[in-house]
Design an enzyme around this catalytic site. Structure first.
Site, mmCIF file in Angstrom:
data_model
loop_
_atom_site.group_PDB
_atom_site.id
_atom_site.type_symbol
_atom_site.label_atom_id
_atom_site.label_comp_id
_atom_site.label_asym_id
_atom_site.label_seq_id
_atom_site.Cartn_x
_atom_site.Cartn_y
_atom_site.Cartn_z
ATOM 1 N N ASP A 118 0.825 -1.205 0.000
ATOM 2 C CA ASP A 118 0.000 0.000 0.000
ATOM 3 C C ASP A 118 0.862 1.260 0.000
ATOM 4 O O ASP A 118 0.563 2.243 -0.667
ATOM 5 C CB ASP A 118 -0.927 0.014 1.228
ATOM 6 N N CYS A 119 1.940 1.204 0.777
ATOM 7 C CA CYS A 119 2.797 2.394 0.845
ATOM 8 C C CYS A 119 3.828 2.458 -0.275
ATOM 9 O O CYS A 119 4.307 3.526 -0.625
ATOM 10 C CB CYS A 119 3.456 2.493 2.214
ATOM 11 N N TYR A 120 4.189 1.291 -0.836
ATOM 12 C CA TYR A 120 5.129 1.234 -1.974
ATOM 13 C C TYR A 120 4.487 0.447 -3.107
ATOM 14 O O TYR A 120 4.753 -0.745 -3.264
ATOM 15 C CB TYR A 120 6.432 0.553 -1.552
#
Lengths: 128, 509
Positions: free
Chosen positions: B136-138
């Site tokens: 989700d963050c990368y």
């Protein structure tokens, strides 16, 4: 002077080195030989003044002859003067000078190629 | 005025002040022995402020940390390749560590981590390729880009094990050529190779670790670096200390960082490294007065394929550097693998830096633990021995029997190899199906087994590690080895098939 004599059985039927010695009277020193069933190369050393005579005789007998000068090429940018080549050379062609710089005595080389494989820096190659 | 050093000690502050004032007397470790011999130890302490050392050789245990900067959308790189050489990516999003000996997935031992490092230092562009599962963050899953060293946020060399205090010289007692990290070793002890700068070597000039330790500034790859501390596998208690070193890759020079390949071994990196030693007391004076004649190492037989290889003799660096040594009554040529010319260059450059005041000296913030010694691996699963996998039912033949008998035995025994015994039941040869077939196809006066057998039998013993036996099969291009006891009696056969069962099909006949 060093001469590389290459021949094939098709063109050369007689013992070419022996024939050249007999016909020219020049003493030929065989330094390295590779003889295969159908072809061969022989590295010979002859006195400089007789080189021309020997060359002509060998060619007359059907061989191809090339004069070897600076057979091993040393890339001075790649060489770090480590000396890995020194002890693997059967001819003692490599040595250190007084400043620990590598020096190569070309006339001693018989083109065995061991130093090329032993050089960690890929600084040595065979002249084409 | 030099008489203020009457206390037989000099503080590091005094030395640094002299360096800044341009008054420091700096010499290389090659010059120091003569100075001490001429002036005496106490006068040498007053006279000399810094002794510089240097070495330039293969240091396999080297590498670099990189931070590439974040891509957009960002990626958390799980596997990373630089010019097809894999770097370790298990250290968060866009960091990676490349090891010098890691080899290219496409070019084998012609290109590796060391070449990537040399290319970057030389200003050449390299291709970065990375993959990820996406989070989700990368969210990004792949990235490919071409980078120059100046595009990196960080490029920090970190070498886990450099600058060995001492290293073995190598020779080879076997009858075949060996290709090792000690270079090409000719058969029958035909040459000796060695590494290390001897009189210029950093740790050889401070064997009690008085001024070498954590935090000490050094020359590393042409840039100013630092000693992190003891290197991995450091063993000061046995005289084999090592150093972990670090430096800024972006300031290094290809003059002092060189990728290399040892044939048959693989990629390595030549590193130029030097330590400036502040002459603070008489101990430093004495240890820097060391000469090549005083520094010894062992000549080790690399023909023995086990960890504890025999040392054939002790030898001094003076003898090694002379180019010829004596070994078992024979004269043997020596080769160095490290460059003494470059080692001198390192020590001279470092001397220049100190004289110019461009490097501040420091004493160790943490000293080397002199009691530490390295120990071998604790192996819980013992390496399988030939005894465990060999065939114990062996069909043999004697040398006097006719070839036809060999043919029958081969057929009945469902085997391709017959060990040949003499009258005392000792192994004297081997015949294969091929030997017998050849004898039948081209009949001449050869009738007995002794006429067709191979006399030089490659053999193994029950206690030999299977890996070594497997190497024998491979190297000799054969598929079976008779297993013999100390009296040379055949007690088993080891075939490629036995090894195949053990090593997962790699040694199928």
């Amino acid at each position: 002077m060093k001469l590389m004599v290459s021949f094939s059985r098709k063109k050369v039927s007689e013992p070419i080195i022996a024939r050249a010695v007999m016909d020219t009277g020049v003493l030929i020193n065989v330094e390295r030989a590779r003889i295969e069933p159908t072809e061969g190369d022989v590295l010979i050393d002859v006195p400089d003044e007789s080189a021309r005579t020997v060359c002509m005789k060998m060619r007359e007998l059907g061989a191809t002859v090339s004069v070897l000068r600076d057979a091993i090429i040393r890339d001075e940018d790649e060489c770090v003067d480590c000396g890995a080549c020194i002890s693997v050379c059967p001819q003692e062609a490599f040595s250190f000078d007084s400043d620990w710089k590598l020096s190569l005595d070309q006339p001693r080389c018989v083109l065995c190629g061991r130093c090329i494989q032993a050089c960690p820096h890929g600084a040595l190659s065979l002249q084409k | 005025m030099r008489d203020k050093y009457s206390t037989m000690e000099k503080s590091i502050d005094e030395i640094n002040t002299r360096i800044h004032d341009g008054n420091a007397r700096v010499v290389t470790a090659e010059e120091m022995p003569d100075i001490v011999a001429e002036l005496g130890e106490e006068a040498a302490l007053r006279e000399v402020d810094v002794v510089t050392t240097g070495t330039f050789g293969a240091m396999c245990s080297s590498g670099a940390f990189f931070n590439f900067g974040h891509a957009d959308p960002p990626i958390r790189m799980e596997r990373v390749w630089l010019n097809d050489v894999e770097a370790y990516g298990g250290i968060a999003a866009v960091d990676a560590y490349i090891g010098a000996t890691q080899q290219s997935t496409t070019q084998g031992d012609r290109y590796g981590g060391a070449h990537v490092i040399e290319d970057l230092i030389s200003g050449r562009s390299i291709e970065l390729r990375a993959i990820s599962r996406g989070t989700d963050c990368y969210p990004r899953r792949t990235v490919t880009t071409n980078l120059l060293l100046e595009d990196f946020n960080d490029a920090t060399m970190l070498n886990p094990r450099n600058a060995y205090q001492c290293y073995n010289a190598a020779t080879n007692s076997t009858d075949r050529i060996l290709h090792t990290y000690m270079g090409t070793l000719l058969p029958n002890c035909g040459n000796v190779s060695y590494s290390g700068a001897g009189v210029l070597s950093p740790l050889a000039n401070d064997p009690t670790y008085r001024v070498i330790g954590s935090g000490v500034p050094i020359f590393l790859g042409g840039a100013q670096g630092m000693i992190v501390g003891e290197g991995t596998q450091s063993s000061p208690a046995t005289g084999f200390a090592t150093l972990m070193t670090t430096g800024d890759l972006t300031r290094m020079s290809p003059d002092y960082i060189r990728a290399a390949t040892f044939q048959g071994y693989g990629v390595t990196m030549y590193v130029g490294l030097g330590v400036p030693l502040p002459v603070t007391d008489l101990t430093v004076v004495r240890s820097t007065a060391v000469r090549d004649e005083d520094l010894t190492t062992g000549i080790v037989d690399y023909g023995v394929p086990y960890r504890d290889r025999p040392t054939l003799r002790r030898i001094s660096y003076a003898e090694l550097k002379s180019g010829r040594i004596e070994l078992d009554g024979e004269e043997v040529k020596t080769s160095s693998l490290s460059s003494y010319r470059k080692a001198r260059e390192v020590a001279e450059t470092l001397k220049n830096w100190v004289e110019m005041g461009s490097i501040d000296l420091a004493l160790p913030t943490r000293r080397v633990d002199r009691t530490r010694r390295t120990h071998p691996m604790r192996e819980t699963n013992l390496v399988p021995r030939v005894r465990e996998v060999m065939e114990t039912k062996v069909v043999c033949i004697t040398e006097d029997e006719p070839i036809t008998e060999a043919a029958l035995k081969l057929l009945r025994g469902e085997t391709n190899h017959l060990p040949v015994l003499n009258g005392d039941h000792r192994l004297v040869g081997i015949v294969t199906t091929y030997d017998v077939t050849k004898a039948v196809a081209r009949p001449d006066d050869r009738v007995a087994v002794r006429d067709v057998m191979t006399r030089k039998v490659v053999r193994t013993t029950p206690e030999e590690a299977v890996d070594i036996a497997a190497q024998k099969l491979d190297r000799n291009n054969i598929s079976a080895l008779p297993v013999v006891d100390p009296q040379n009696r055949v007690i088993g056969m080891l075939t490629a098939l036995n090894l195949g069962k053990l090593l997962g099909g790699r040694w199928k006949a």
